[in-house]
Design an enzyme around this catalytic site. Structure first.
Site, PDB file in Angstrom:
ATOM      1  N   GLU A   1      57.236  95.288  63.874  1.00 53.56           N
ATOM      2  CA  GLU A   1      57.113  96.720  64.161  1.00 53.56           C
ATOM      3  C   GLU A   1      56.861  96.986  65.639  1.00 53.56           C
ATOM      4  O   GLU A   1      57.264  98.015  66.174  1.00 53.56           O
ATOM      5  CB  GLU A   1      56.045  97.389  63.274  1.00 53.56           C
ATOM      6  CG  GLU A   1      54.730  96.669  63.089  1.00 53.56           C
ATOM      7  CD  GLU A   1      54.766  95.641  61.941  1.00 53.56           C
ATOM      8  OE1 GLU A   1      55.702  94.816  61.907  1.00 53.56           O
ATOM      9  OE2 GLU A   1      53.857  95.670  61.098  1.00 53.56           O
ATOM     10  N   TRP A   2      56.228  96.042  66.303  1.00 52.96           N
ATOM     11  CA  TRP A   2      55.981  96.173  67.752  1.00 52.96           C
ATOM     12  C   TRP A   2      57.314  96.181  68.510  1.00 52.96           C
ATOM     13  O   TRP A   2      57.575  97.036  69.337  1.00 52.96           O
ATOM     14  CB  TRP A   2      55.101  94.996  68.182  1.00 52.96           C
ATOM     15  CG  TRP A   2      54.739  94.926  69.629  1.00 52.96           C
ATOM     16  CD1 TRP A   2      53.707  95.561  70.248  1.00 52.96           C
ATOM     17  CD2 TRP A   2      55.377  94.125  70.641  1.00 52.96           C
ATOM     18  NE1 TRP A   2      53.662  95.216  71.575  1.00 52.96           N
ATOM     19  CE2 TRP A   2      54.681  94.337  71.852  1.00 52.96           C
ATOM     20  CE3 TRP A   2      56.473  93.250  70.651  1.00 52.96           C
ATOM     21  CZ2 TRP A   2      55.043  93.711  73.046  1.00 52.96           C
ATOM     22  CZ3 TRP A   2      56.828  92.630  71.834  1.00 52.96           C
ATOM     23  CH2 TRP A   2      56.117  92.862  73.018  1.00 52.96           C
TER      24      TRP A   2
ATOM     25  N   ARG B   1      62.163  90.571  72.796  1.00 56.93           N
ATOM     26  CA  ARG B   1      63.054  89.589  72.189  1.00 56.93           C
ATOM     27  C   ARG B   1      62.270  88.558  71.381  1.00 56.93           C
ATOM     28  O   ARG B   1      61.363  87.910  71.884  1.00 56.93           O
ATOM     29  CB  ARG B   1      63.900  88.883  73.235  1.00 56.93           C
ATOM     30  CG  ARG B   1      64.926  88.011  72.576  1.00 56.93           C
ATOM     31  CD  ARG B   1      65.938  87.450  73.525  1.00 56.93           C
ATOM     32  NE  ARG B   1      66.453  86.224  72.947  1.00 56.93           N
ATOM     33  CZ  ARG B   1      67.410  86.185  72.030  1.00 56.93           C
ATOM     34  NH1 ARG B   1      67.984  87.282  71.611  1.00 56.93           N
ATOM     35  NH2 ARG B   1      67.812  85.021  71.542  1.00 56.93           N
ATOM     36  N   CYS B   2      62.649  88.440  70.119  1.00 55.19           N
ATOM     37  CA  CYS B   2      61.982  87.494  69.238  1.00 55.19           C
ATOM     38  C   CYS B   2      62.992  86.462  68.764  1.00 55.19           C
ATOM     39  O   CYS B   2      64.177  86.750  68.688  1.00 55.19           O
ATOM     40  CB  CYS B   2      61.418  88.217  68.020  1.00 55.19           C
ATOM     41  SG  CYS B   2      60.225  89.493  68.448  1.00 55.19           S
TER      42      CYS B   2
ATOM     43  N   GLU C   1      63.402  71.567  79.021  1.00 50.64           N
ATOM     44  CA  GLU C   1      62.201  72.301  78.625  1.00 50.64           C
ATOM     45  C   GLU C   1      61.294  71.517  77.678  1.00 50.64           C
ATOM     46  O   GLU C   1      60.160  71.912  77.468  1.00 50.64           O
ATOM     47  CB  GLU C   1      62.567  73.665  78.045  1.00 50.64           C
ATOM     48  CG  GLU C   1      63.368  73.612  76.770  1.00 50.64           C
ATOM     49  CD  GLU C   1      63.838  74.989  76.359  1.00 50.64           C
ATOM     50  OE1 GLU C   1      64.595  75.592  77.141  1.00 50.64           O
ATOM     51  OE2 GLU C   1      63.461  75.451  75.291  1.00 50.64           O
TER      52      GLU C   1
ATOM     53  N   CYS D   1      71.945  74.278  80.996  1.00 48.85           N
ATOM     54  CA  CYS D   1      71.693  75.547  81.685  1.00 48.85           C
ATOM     55  C   CYS D   1      70.255  75.961  81.488  1.00 48.85           C
ATOM     56  O   CYS D   1      69.463  75.185  80.961  1.00 48.85           O
ATOM     57  CB  CYS D   1      72.632  76.620  81.139  1.00 48.85           C
ATOM     58  SG  CYS D   1      72.466  76.863  79.373  1.00 48.85           S
TER      59      CYS D   1
ATOM     60  N   GLU E   1      74.898  74.718  84.833  1.00 50.00           N
ATOM     61  CA  GLU E   1      74.628  76.011  85.467  1.00 50.00           C
ATOM     62  C   GLU E   1      74.169  75.789  86.895  1.00 50.00           C
ATOM     63  O   GLU E   1      73.348  74.917  87.153  1.00 50.00           O
ATOM     64  CB  GLU E   1      73.528  76.747  84.694  1.00 50.00           C
ATOM     65  CG  GLU E   1      73.134  78.053  85.351  1.00 50.00           C
ATOM     66  CD  GLU E   1      71.942  78.721  84.670  1.00 50.00           C
ATOM     67  OE1 GLU E   1      72.005  78.963  83.457  1.00 50.00           O
ATOM     68  OE2 GLU E   1      70.963  78.988  85.362  1.00 50.00           O
TER      69      GLU E   1
ATOM     70  N   HIS F   1      75.552  85.872  83.575  1.00 48.60           N
ATOM     71  CA  HIS F   1      74.533  86.797  83.064  1.00 48.60           C
ATOM     72  C   HIS F   1      74.794  88.240  83.441  1.00 48.60           C
ATOM     73  O   HIS F   1      74.080  89.134  83.010  1.00 48.60           O
ATOM     74  CB  HIS F   1      73.150  86.366  83.548  1.00 48.60           C
ATOM     75  CG  HIS F   1      72.758  85.046  82.979  1.00 48.60           C
ATOM     76  ND1 HIS F   1      72.955  83.871  83.659  1.00 48.60           N
ATOM     77  CD2 HIS F   1      72.240  84.713  81.778  1.00 48.60           C
ATOM     78  CE1 HIS F   1      72.552  82.870  82.894  1.00 48.60           C
ATOM     79  NE2 HIS F   1      72.121  83.355  81.759  1.00 48.60           N
TER      80      HIS F   1
ATOM     81  N   CYS G   1      77.949  79.180  82.040  1.00 45.80           N
ATOM     82  CA  CYS G   1      77.483  79.035  80.652  1.00 45.80           C
ATOM     83  C   CYS G   1      78.499  79.696  79.733  1.00 45.80           C
ATOM     84  O   CYS G   1      79.552  80.155  80.181  1.00 45.80           O
ATOM     85  CB  CYS G   1      76.106  79.687  80.518  1.00 45.80           C
ATOM     86  SG  CYS G   1      75.290  79.329  78.944  1.00 45.80           S
TER      87      CYS G   1
HETATM   88  N1  GLN Z   1      78.566  76.082  73.864  1.00 44.77           N
HETATM   89  C1  GLN Z   1      77.575  77.096  73.961  1.00 44.77           C
HETATM   90  C2  GLN Z   1      78.211  78.430  74.351  1.00 44.77           C
HETATM   91  O1  GLN Z   1      79.129  78.435  75.092  1.00 44.77           O
HETATM   92  C3  GLN Z   1      76.525  76.737  74.965  1.00 44.77           C
HETATM   93  C4  GLN Z   1      75.439  77.760  75.018  1.00 44.77           C
HETATM   94  C5  GLN Z   1      74.307  77.420  75.930  1.00 44.77           C
HETATM   95  O2  GLN Z   1      74.448  76.623  76.811  1.00 44.77           O
HETATM   96  N2  GLN Z   1      73.187  78.008  75.753  1.00 44.77           N
HETATM   97  O3  GLN Z   1      77.786  79.471  73.950  1.00 44.77           O
HETATM   98 ZN    ZN Z   2      74.635  77.286  78.866  1.00 48.74          ZN
END
Ligand code: GLN
Ligand code: ZN
Length: 764
Positions: free
Chosen positions: A17-18, A519-520, A609, A647, A669, A698, A730
């Site tokens: 809901e948030w 974003r969840c 990560e 990426c 990337e 992006h 990407c």
């Molecule tokens: N193959 C995926 C795409 O092109 C790679 C996505 C990603 O690197 N996060 O959507």
């Molecule tokens: Zn990517």
């Protein structure tokens, strides 16, 4: 008497809901006044819940309108000049402007909160002069007290963590900045003390990372300043995500409590306490319930640990709590109706974790038969899952055991494979390709929805996907791309798609966690042994290949990415989970190869990560991550070309590991950390195929041929032209059709120019 405490509660609400309120407000569908009222309702509801469960120290000011680091910056008036803020209380338009950008000003950067999947807004100190805009913790404290009679524990990000996570200042200005911030912190705490606040939780997760001497001195300065200025206030100096470095310094700071993570930093913290002791004038916040994992705790073991700690510090000076804020787990398992009983019984989300905290506190302070029975019951439920068929797939376990003792090597080294592959594929200089996905148009999303609802049957849906593939194969051919992709129209999410097709995964209905802002994400749960049960991507890839003479790359998500973007079981090591995934993916790789697909990409955007916070654990992680990738890709023929993609992160400090993955080609990337990445290739030559992304995907902006040419030329100064590929940063799934086509056309034009410029050089 031992008390129970929580460190923070998820903001999003059991039904998100948030999130819905935020998005309605942004869309202009909710008036500001109603919006505030709506969020207050949610906030109070969360406090009431914790009160009802019997938590003694309930956190306030953990709630946020977006992100708590942004809140802290805004509270201190740290608002970049471009948002035209002129002092006074900060309007929501400015607050959300920093987070999301406005038409005139770019948003502040966001980045990962330590090694979690939560992203915070990076404060920009640059040229602002900080000043207190409002005492947010005080407002939160008053609200809880007035509305619910709760004696809340205000939470605030500590000065050292705040400074270290901020940008826009030079190392040499750190102390000057500290001198600007400390008076503001003092004022905030002073006002809290005047109000009668008992405990304040000051979060300093930075203390689990390595600090240099100057930072250790700053730490001393911060807390002695605060102690002198606000003598009446109890500060719980809270750390989490790992064991503290500089334990002796930390525990001798003039604060009243130290919060330690006894889940993720168990061994280190316990050892520190046992060898160096714990000061008698302090309370220990014992983070024994995992604030990041989703599993029920083994309460017998936790109780034993608490007894050990109580003996070391006395029960009076012990607080039972979660290891970190519960922000990182979903709200409740209660409404999950589709999970198996065994699995559901073994899960504990935020609400269930609060119950565990209370139960353990009681188990420690006033044990009785009923409490013991409850503790034993939890144990029985965990055991039931442990003995389930899902966790005991002998075939998988045996195969993985035998595979993981072998060296996962390709049959030939890269230099030889490269010759064989060039021979087979006859690719031009600087081959062009894309990363996998093409725009997921409204039409694509609609078709999937209809199919999920049963309004499109399987044949209809598959026909629709084939149509999309046809369209995009033609577009790619017409633009003149060399290595094609099918476009991933059948996938919503690169992890979920595979999870749904493998055994050992489960999907919750409501298990959302906040990733950034509104974003969840709803991570899959890897709860059992992972098993390949059938081909996952062969159909679509084979179809795409049948429509063109050019090579089509198969497209898979790698083992480490699947693991890092899921909640995983804790009864076996992450390394083992990675190998199980790798083994399953190997079977898909082999199936693709069998079906005539000669280039296969295994994406690993999330490798970086998962890197442990502690430096001494990083090499080990990287070693088994690399090995998992190799397990999934090593069995193909030498002419089969393995690609990978990375990426989201800066990779310049792990080029060696990337090279060790031994992929024939990597697309990586580059836009966001161009300089550093290029620099790292100056230092060590990369000896495998590589494409540095030549444009940022992006933004909807179509980059010019010249821009891409200059990216290409810069890269070619440090990379071998014979091994260089040209591709975007990407996948293109979030982009529109027109801008995608226009950008790719420019990319191919830039490639032609580069070929003309470098062809002669290659001959010479
Ligand atoms: N193959 C995926 C795409 O092109 C790679 C996505 C990603 O690197 N996060 O959507
Ligand atoms: Zn990517």
């Amino acid at each position: 008497m031992t008390k129970s405490s929580a460190l923070g509660y998820p903001r999003i609400g059991a039904d998100r809901e948030w999130k819905k309120a935020l998005e309605a407000f942004w869309a202009g569908k909710l008036e500001e006044k109603e919006f505030h009222a709506r969020l207050q309702e949610i906030r109070l509801d969360h406090l009431r819940k914790q009160q009802a469960k019997g938590i003694d120290l309930i956190p306030v000011n953990d709630f946020s309108y977006y992100d708590h680091i942004l809140d802290t910056a805004v509270m201190f008036g740290i608002i970049p000049k471009r948002f035209a803020y002129n002092g006074g209380s900060v309007p929501l338009s400015v607050y959300y402007g920093i987070a999301r950008g406005t038409k005139d000003a770019a948003a502040s950067e966001m980045t990962k909160w330590f090694n979690t999947n939560y992203h915070y807004i990076v404060p920009e100190l640059n040229d602002v002069s900080p000043a207190l805009t409002e005492n947010k913790p005080l407002i939160a404290y008053r609200e809880a007290k007035e509305k619910l009679g709760i004696e809340g524990k205000p939470v605030i990000v500590g000065p050292l963590t705040f400074l270290k996570l901020s940008k826009g200042y030079d190392q040499s200005e750190t102390d000057a900045w500290l001198d600007r911030l400390l008076p503001l912190y003092t004022q905030v705490l002073q006002e809290l003390a005047d109000e009668g606040v008992q405990w304040v939780q000051v979060d300093e997760p930075i203390l689990v990372t390595k600090l240099n001497d100057a930072d250790v001195q700053r730490l001393n300065k911060i807390y002695s300043t605060l102690a002198t200025a606000v003598p009446g206030l109890n500060i719980m100096l809270q750390t989490y995500f790992e064991s503290v470095e500089n334990y002796e310094t930390v525990v001798s700071l003039p604060v009243q409590g130290i919060g330690l993570d006894f889940v993720h930093g168990l061994a280190g913290n316990l050892q520190s306490i046992e060898t160096s002791g714990f000061p008698e004038d302090k309370v220990l916040g014992a983070g024994v319930i995992d604030g990041r994992g989703i599993w029920k705790a083994s309460l017998q073991a936790k109780l034993k640990l608490l007894h050990t700690l109580a003996e070391l510090v006395t029960p009076e000076r012990l607080i039972v709590q979660s290891s970190c804020s519960l922000l990182h787990v979903p709200v409740t398992t209660e409404r999950e109706a589709k999970l198996s009983v065994e699995l559901k019984n073994a899960l504990a989300f935020a609400d269930e974790k609060l119950d565990e905290i209370v139960l353990l506190t009681k188990g420690l302070t006033s044990p009785n038969a009923e409490i013991t029975a409850q503790i034993n019951e939890a144990e029985r439920k965990l055991q039931a899952l442990q003995h389930s068929e899902d966790r005991n797939r002998t075939a998988v376990q045996e195969a993985v055991a035998s595979i993981s003792v072998q060296e996962p090597n390709r049959s030939q080294p890269f230099a030889e494979r490269h010759v064989a592959q060039q021979d087979k594929w006859q690719l031009p200089l600087f081959p062009t390709t894309t990363i996998g996905s093409f725009p997921q148009s409204a039409e694509v999303r609609k078709a999937r929805q209809l199919w999920r609802k049963g309004e499109l049957n399987n044949e209809q849906y598959e026909a629709f996907i084939r149509e999309q593939i046809d369209i995009w194969i033609k577009i790619q051919e017409e633009i003149g791309i060399d290595v094609l992709v099918h476009g991933e129209f059948e996938r919503t999410d690169m992890v979920e798609f595979f999870g749904e097709k493998l055994d050992g995964f489960a999907f919750t209905q409501y298990g959302w966690v906040q990733s950034y802002g509104s974003r969840c994400v709803k991570p899959p749960i890897i709860f059992g042994d992972v098993a390949f049960i059938g081909e996952m991507t062969v159909e679509e890839t084979k179809y795409a290949q049948s429509q063109t003479q050019r090579p089509v790359k198969g497209m898979l998500t790698g083992p480490i990415t699947i693991m890092n973007w899921s909640f995983v079981r804790e009864d076996i090591a992450r390394e083992q989970i990675a190998y199980q995934l790798a083994y399953a993916l190997r079977q898909e790789v082999e199936a693709l190869e069998q079906a005539g697909i000669g280039m296969i990409q295994v994406d690993e955007p999330a490798v970086r990560e998962g890197l442990p916070l502690k430096e001494n654990e990083q090499a080990d992680y990287l070693a088994w991550a690399v090995k998992a990738f190799r397990i999934s890709t090593c069995t193909v023929q030498e002419t089969t070309q393995i690609h990978t993609h990375m990426c989201y992160c800066e990779f310049h400090d792990m080029i060696d590991s990337i090279e060790a993955m031994d992929a024939d080609v990597i697309s990586i990337e580059t836009s966001r950390s161009h300089g550093e990445l290029i620099h790292s290739f100056e230092l060590n030559t990369y000896k495998l195929g590589i494409g540095l992304g030549v444009y940022d995907i992006h933004s909807p902006r179509v980059p010019s041929v010249e821009e891409m040419s200059s990216m290409i030329e810069r890269a070619l100064r440090v990379l071998d032209p014979e091994l260089f590929w040209i591709n975007p940063d990407c996948g293109l799934k979030t982009r529109g059709l027109e801008e995608t086509v226009a950008s790719l056309r420019n990319m191919v034009d830039a490639t032609r120019i580069a070929r003309a410029n470098h062809a002669t050089a290659a001959v010479l």
